[in-house]
Design a protein around this motif. Structure first.
Motif, short mmCIF file in Angstrom:
data_model
loop_
_atom_site.label_atom_id
_atom_site.label_comp_id
_atom_site.label_asym_id
_atom_site.label_seq_id
_atom_site.Cartn_x
_atom_site.Cartn_y
_atom_site.Cartn_z
N SER A 484 -41.69 95.53 57.89
CA SER A 484 -40.60 94.84 57.43
C SER A 484 -40.60 93.38 57.69
CB SER A 484 -39.23 95.45 57.83
OG SER A 484 -39.27 95.47 59.23
N THR A 485 -40.22 92.53 56.90
CA THR A 485 -40.28 91.05 57.34
C THR A 485 -38.86 90.45 56.84
OG1 THR A 485 -41.38 90.46 55.00
CG2 THR A 485 -42.88 90.92 56.56
N LEU A 486 -38.66 89.22 57.65
CA LEU A 486 -37.59 88.63 57.41
C LEU A 486 -37.85 87.18 56.57
CD1 LEU A 486 -35.86 88.48 61.09
CD2 LEU A 486 -35.18 89.75 58.77
N PRO A 487 -36.89 86.88 55.91
CA PRO A 487 -37.04 85.39 55.03
C PRO A 487 -37.28 84.45 55.92
CG PRO A 487 -35.05 86.60 54.14
CD PRO A 487 -35.52 87.34 55.79
N THR A 488 -38.36 83.61 55.31
CA THR A 488 -38.62 82.53 56.04
C THR A 488 -37.93 81.22 55.67
OG1 THR A 488 -40.44 81.96 54.34
CG2 THR A 488 -41.11 83.31 56.29
N SER A 489 -37.53 81.18 54.58
CA SER A 489 -36.72 80.03 54.19
C SER A 489 -35.25 79.87 55.05
CB SER A 489 -36.14 79.97 52.83
OG SER A 489 -35.52 81.40 52.57
N GLU A 490 -34.56 78.73 54.89
CA GLU A 490 -33.23 78.54 55.60
C GLU A 490 -32.08 79.43 55.07
OE1 GLU A 490 -30.13 75.03 56.44
OE2 GLU A 490 -31.85 74.49 55.41
N ALA A 491 -31.59 80.08 56.13
CA ALA A 491 -30.36 81.23 55.67
C ALA A 491 -28.98 80.27 55.65
CB ALA A 491 -30.43 82.14 56.74
N HIS A 492 -28.50 80.87 54.34
CA HIS A 492 -27.00 80.43 54.32
C HIS A 492 -26.18 81.44 54.20
CE1 HIS A 492 -28.36 76.08 53.40
NE2 HIS A 492 -29.34 76.93 52.77
N PRO A 493 -25.04 81.59 55.03
CA PRO A 493 -24.27 82.67 55.26
C PRO A 493 -23.57 82.99 54.08
CG PRO A 493 -23.43 81.13 56.45
CD PRO A 493 -24.60 80.66 56.18
N GLY A 494 -23.43 84.11 53.41
CA GLY A 494 -22.49 84.21 52.19
C GLY A 494 -21.16 84.16 52.37
N LYS A 495 -20.56 83.85 51.29
CA LYS A 495 -19.08 83.76 51.35
C LYS A 495 -18.49 84.01 49.98
CE LYS A 495 -18.33 78.91 50.78
NZ LYS A 495 -17.55 77.69 51.38
N LEU A 496 -17.17 84.35 49.72
CA LEU A 496 -16.48 84.75 48.61
C LEU A 496 -16.29 83.09 47.87
CD1 LEU A 496 -13.87 87.13 49.12
CD2 LEU A 496 -16.07 87.68 48.19
N SER A 497 -16.52 83.18 46.40
CA SER A 497 -16.40 81.64 45.72
C SER A 497 -14.80 82.00 45.78
CB SER A 497 -16.70 82.05 44.59
OG SER A 497 -16.03 83.13 43.58
N VAL A 498 -14.13 80.58 45.39
CA VAL A 498 -12.77 80.53 45.28
C VAL A 498 -12.13 81.44 44.17
CG1 VAL A 498 -10.78 78.77 44.54
CG2 VAL A 498 -12.94 78.08 45.81
N TYR A 499 -12.95 81.60 43.23
CA TYR A 499 -12.59 82.56 41.94
C TYR A 499 -12.33 84.21 42.56
CZ TYR A 499 -12.29 85.00 37.51
OH TYR A 499 -11.98 85.71 36.55
N GLN A 500 -13.38 84.46 43.56
CA GLN A 500 -13.31 85.71 44.00
C GLN A 500 -12.27 86.05 45.02
OE1 GLN A 500 -17.30 85.53 45.52
NE2 GLN A 500 -18.07 87.01 43.93
N GLU A 501 -11.85 84.98 45.85
CA GLU A 501 -10.86 84.80 46.65
C GLU A 501 -9.60 85.13 46.08
OE1 GLU A 501 -11.06 81.48 49.04
OE2 GLU A 501 -12.49 82.26 50.50
N LYS A 502 -9.23 84.42 44.93
CA LYS A 502 -8.10 84.56 44.18
C LYS A 502 -7.87 85.96 43.42
CE LYS A 502 -7.48 79.67 43.06
NZ LYS A 502 -7.33 78.98 41.85
N ARG A 503 -9.13 86.63 43.11
CA ARG A 503 -9.11 87.81 42.62
C ARG A 503 -8.60 88.99 43.51
NH1 ARG A 503 -14.23 89.17 39.30
NH2 ARG A 503 -15.25 88.84 41.08
N ARG A 504 -9.31 88.83 44.70
CA ARG A 504 -8.94 89.91 45.76
C ARG A 504 -7.41 89.53 46.18
NH1 ARG A 504 -13.47 90.60 50.75
NH2 ARG A 504 -15.16 91.27 49.13
N LYS A 505 -6.74 88.43 46.30
CA LYS A 505 -5.32 88.02 46.45
C LYS A 505 -4.58 88.90 45.44
CE LYS A 505 -4.30 83.88 47.70
NZ LYS A 505 -3.83 82.53 47.81
N VAL A 506 -4.95 88.84 44.20
CA VAL A 506 -4.39 89.64 42.90
C VAL A 506 -4.40 91.01 43.22
CG1 VAL A 506 -4.62 90.21 40.72
CG2 VAL A 506 -4.75 87.57 41.46
N ARG A 507 -5.51 91.68 43.63
CA ARG A 507 -5.47 92.94 43.95
C ARG A 507 -4.81 93.17 45.18
NH1 ARG A 507 -11.35 92.75 42.93
NH2 ARG A 507 -11.96 93.98 40.80
#
Length: 804
Positions: A484-507
């Protein structure tokens, strides 16, 4: 596929490997072992007993008093109720202190006044499924062969001291639908050799070709057909070891000939069929496609009507078997059979699948033909079967084999490099290791300068391209050995887009309001596709639909949501509240992919508010649904920008339906289903909405501002305005709000009046207006000034007058 551990040991050396360890190794190499079952688990104290005497119980008509020799000590008396118990039999006896399945303990007992020291057992009482017990023992005790040793372990004699591994095979691994196939797999895992079964037998001077000929008319469906003839067969029970092997694999024993064909089926993966030669009806086998509406009575006593794409075995005049599926009653092997005509053939899987499906006959044979059998085992399986018939049925094998063979089988040869294998796997495996793995699998391999030429045996029809070889190397080398190997590129933490946040708020909002999320089909019928659609569009049809009910991509979510409401109402769910967030598909013209747009739809029926203690009930109505949407728009910061306009829409109630607009753009509708639609769908009063969610969630909204709670008192003024009946209250409220200026903070409608105290065509709308200034206490003069502006404006724009 059920694999007996003890049976598998006959082909591969499993010394030092327990069934559980073997199951783990097989699972790690890609074939999931779904269960490991120990057949004698929880059973003890069962021995073979010899019934010395049997007499009628003096006090019971259906009980017998038996004197049984258990091999040591004095014979014991056992009371037995089995109808087939008799003197001289060798039987399975659970002695006093024995334990049977279900933790059933055997104790000394008195039955109708007579002492019983144990229990004579049936196979069912020893944990064998009733459907696997031979018919002669299905309603009574099991009787061992007379040469069984009294006092020995009955479970060992019945091969119940065994462990069965249940393999969950994927469709590509049909090679493991046989014991030999599993043996090759296990041998590769354990780096052992496979011991093949014995095939030798003696032939008589008579020739099989003098008794039968083979003619194949449907060559595409049946390129290989082999027939052998065995004379002077004595039909009887098969040897006990064979019966137990079949039962462990989930097949019921019948007689020695039928059991041998089933045994070879499990051993080689090659289905066989045995005909009674004397009942066959001719000296000619003709394999052809059936005539339309031709009939045959199969072994299950069912008359079946054939189609012209069903492959049949005939005697030249009439069908005697549906090829690869089931034999016919007219040529069945019976107790008086003396000459057996044995069939071994290679049938086209598609043809067998059609016949099996049309007749609803799914058998062990049809399953293997559908998935593909090894063409190189067709003859070997027949040889194995006649070897066993000579041994266990006393048969005399006629000289030679009558066969038809036009199958051109070319071995699959694949070239691959070590670099390719290592590149795909992301690791380094030496050429020596790769060569070893191919040889362990039984593949012929030629290695030269890190390039391999691999010839795949016909039993592995799933291997056709380079990637298949890579997979074989990976699974035999061990998936857990792949680093198993880890990615060598710079990592960026994932997050919800504004659209996804609003959709979760609707649910969260809808589920917090009491609605349940539903997920329905995106495919619907032509009749329902356009029903209740927010936007009109041409229909998008599937090229190859499974059914007419699921042939069109939907334009609205509501028809499927209403199906779910109907389903729940039909099951006494008098309160149903559902919502769904899903896609609709708008056509962009023939030859183009449709536009996929996200929609939010909801459907509510029944009681919305109920307090049984106070006897308070509130059924859902238009304003419940409107209030639900207002709360949603408030969460999204859109409440003040959304306008409701009364409209008439198809399939909706003409007086209880509104469209929703944002800046003159249609973004949804809400209302009650039309009564005629409700009746057609067998629904109670139902309210629905559908919103263009994608449009709403991508709108630019004003940021939320928080203000301190006012320190100064507010002043409220109520006005009742008489206007024409067609004036919309929302328009009136909007004008009041805009005219009131910065002092007017809230406008609420609280009354509607129509009656004989007003002119015809008029109505009275009452509003409560709240004024306040966050910086100071308002004076009556300031409020009156702002209030008079409001009255002037509504009179000017709507002709409104104050109600006296």
């Amino acid at each position: 596929m059920f694999v007996s551990y003890n049976w598998l040991r006959q082909y591969v050396d499993l010394s030092g490997v327990t069934p559980e360890e073997l199951a783990e190794k097989i699972t790690r190499t890609g074939i999931e072992v779904e269960a490991v079952e120990q057949l004698n688990q929880g059973i003890s104290g069962v021995v073979i007993g010899h019934v010395l005497e049997k007499e009628q119980h003096p006090n019971a008509d259906k009980l017998n008093k038996c004197l049984v020799d258990l091999g040591k000590g004095n014979p014991v008396q056992i009371i037995c109720g089995a109808p087939n118990v008799d003197q001289g039999q060798k039987v399975a006896v659970a002695t006093v202190g024995a334990v049977l399945p279900g933790n059933f303990k055997i104790k000394k007992a008195k039955l109708r006044g007579e002492e019983s020291n144990g229990m004579i057992c049936s196979l069912q009482e020893l944990g064998v499924e009733g459907k696997l017990v031979a018919k002669e023992y299905s309603e009574g005790i099991f009787v061992f062969p007379r040469d069984a040793q009294t006092g020995t372990d009955a479970l060992e004699e019945l091969q119940l001291n065994d462990t069965v591994l249940e393999l969950g095979l994927t469709p590509n691994r049909s090679d493991c639908l046989s014991m030999l196939g599993v043996a090759y797999e296990v041998a590769a895992i354990l780096e052992k050799e496979v011991k093949l079964p014995e095939l030798s037998y003696e032939e008589t001077a008579e020739k099989a070709s003098d008794y039968i000929s083979v003619k194949v008319e449907a060559v595409k469906e049946n390129p290989v057909y082999i027939a052998k003839v065995i004379k002077n067969v004595a039909i009887g029970p098969s040897p006990l070891w064979m019966q137990t092997r079949l039962m462990a694999a989930g097949i019921r024993p019948h007689n020695n000939v039928v059991d041998i064909t089933n045994f070879v089926l499990l051993e080689y993966g090659q289905p066989l069929h045995a005909f009674d030669y004397d009942r066959f009806g001719s000296k000619e086998i003709v394999v052809r496609l059936a005539n339309e509406e031709e009939t045959i009575v199969t072994l299950d006593d069912q008359k079946r009507t054939l189609k012209d794409d069903h492959l049949v075995i005939t005697n030249g005049r009439e069908p005697v078997a549906i090829a690869g599926v089931m034999g016919g009653e007219n040529s069945e092997v019976q107790k008086d059979t003396t000459t057996v005509l044995l069939e071994s053939a290679y049938f086209d899987g598609k043809s067998i699948r059609r016949a099996s499906k049309d007749h609803g006959l799914r058998s062990e044979a049809s399953t293997r033909f559908e998935k593909g059998v090894d063409p190189d085992r067709v003859k070997a399986a027949a040889e194995r079967a006649v070897h066993l018939m000579e041994l266990y049925a006393g048969g005399e094998v006629l000289q030679g084999t009558v066969e038809f063979d036009q199958l051109q089988v070319k071995p699959v040869t694949i070239q691959i490099t070590a670099q390719k294998i290592n590149q795909v796997l992301g690791m380094h495996i030496s050429s020596e290791n790769i060569t070893s793995i191919f040889k362990r699998l039984g593949f012929e391999v030629e290695a030269a300068e890190n390039q391999f030429t691999v010839t795949v045996p016909s039993r592995r029809g799933d291997i056709t391209i380079e990637e298949d070889l890579v997979e074989e190397v990976a699974r035999l080398y061990g998936y857990d050995n792949i680093p198993s190997t880890l990615p060598t590129s710079e990592a960026h933490p994932g997050k919800l887009s504004v659209y996804q946040e609003k959709r979760r708020k609707v649910r969260r909002y809808l589920e917090g309001s009491g609605l349940y999320q539903a997920i329905t089909y995106s495919l619907t019928s032509k009749e329902k596709a356009s029903m209740l659609a927010l936007e009109s569009s041409e229909l998008t049809k599937l090229s190859l639909p499974m059914s007419e009910e699921r042939s069109i991509l939907r334009l609205s979510i509501l028809p499927q949501l209403l199906e779910a409401v109907k389903y729940n109402l039909a099951r006494q769910m008098d309160q149903v509240s559902l919502y769904e967030i899903g896609s609709v598909f708008l056509s962009k013209g023939e030859g183009n992919q449709p536009a996929e747009k996200e929609r939010l739809a909801g459907a509510i029926t029944g009681l919305w508010h109920i307090h049984p203690w106070q006897g308070e009930k509130k059924p859902v109505d238009f304003y419940v649904m409107k209030g639900l949407l207002d709360g949603l728009f408030d969460q999204l910061g859109l409440l003040e920008q959304i306008q409701y306009k009364q409209v008439k829409r198809e399939a909706m109630h003409p007086g209880r339906t509104a469209e929703l607009y944002f800046a003159d753009k249609l973004v949804g509708f809400v209302g009650q289903l039309h009564p005629s639609v409700q009746k057609e769908l067998d629904l109670t009063e139902t309210y629905v909405f559908e919103l263009a969610l994608e449009d709403l969630l991508t709108l630019d909204t004003e940021p939320v501002y928080y203000q301190p709670i006012p320190r100064y008192p507010s002043i409220s003024r109520d006005i009742a305005l008489v206007v024409d009946e067609q004036v919309v209250a929302g328009d009136l409220r909007k004008v009041i709000f805009e005219t009131g200026g910065h002092l007017l903070k809230d406008v609420q409608i609280f009354d509607l009046y129509k009656g004989d105290r007003l002119e015809a065509g008029k109505k009275s709308l009452a509003f409560s207006l709240k004024y306040f200034d966050p910086e100071k206490t308002l004076t009556d003069e300031e409020v009156t000034k702002a209030h008079e502006k409001v009255l002037e404006k509504v009179q000017e724009k709507f002709g409104a007058s104050l109600r006296g």
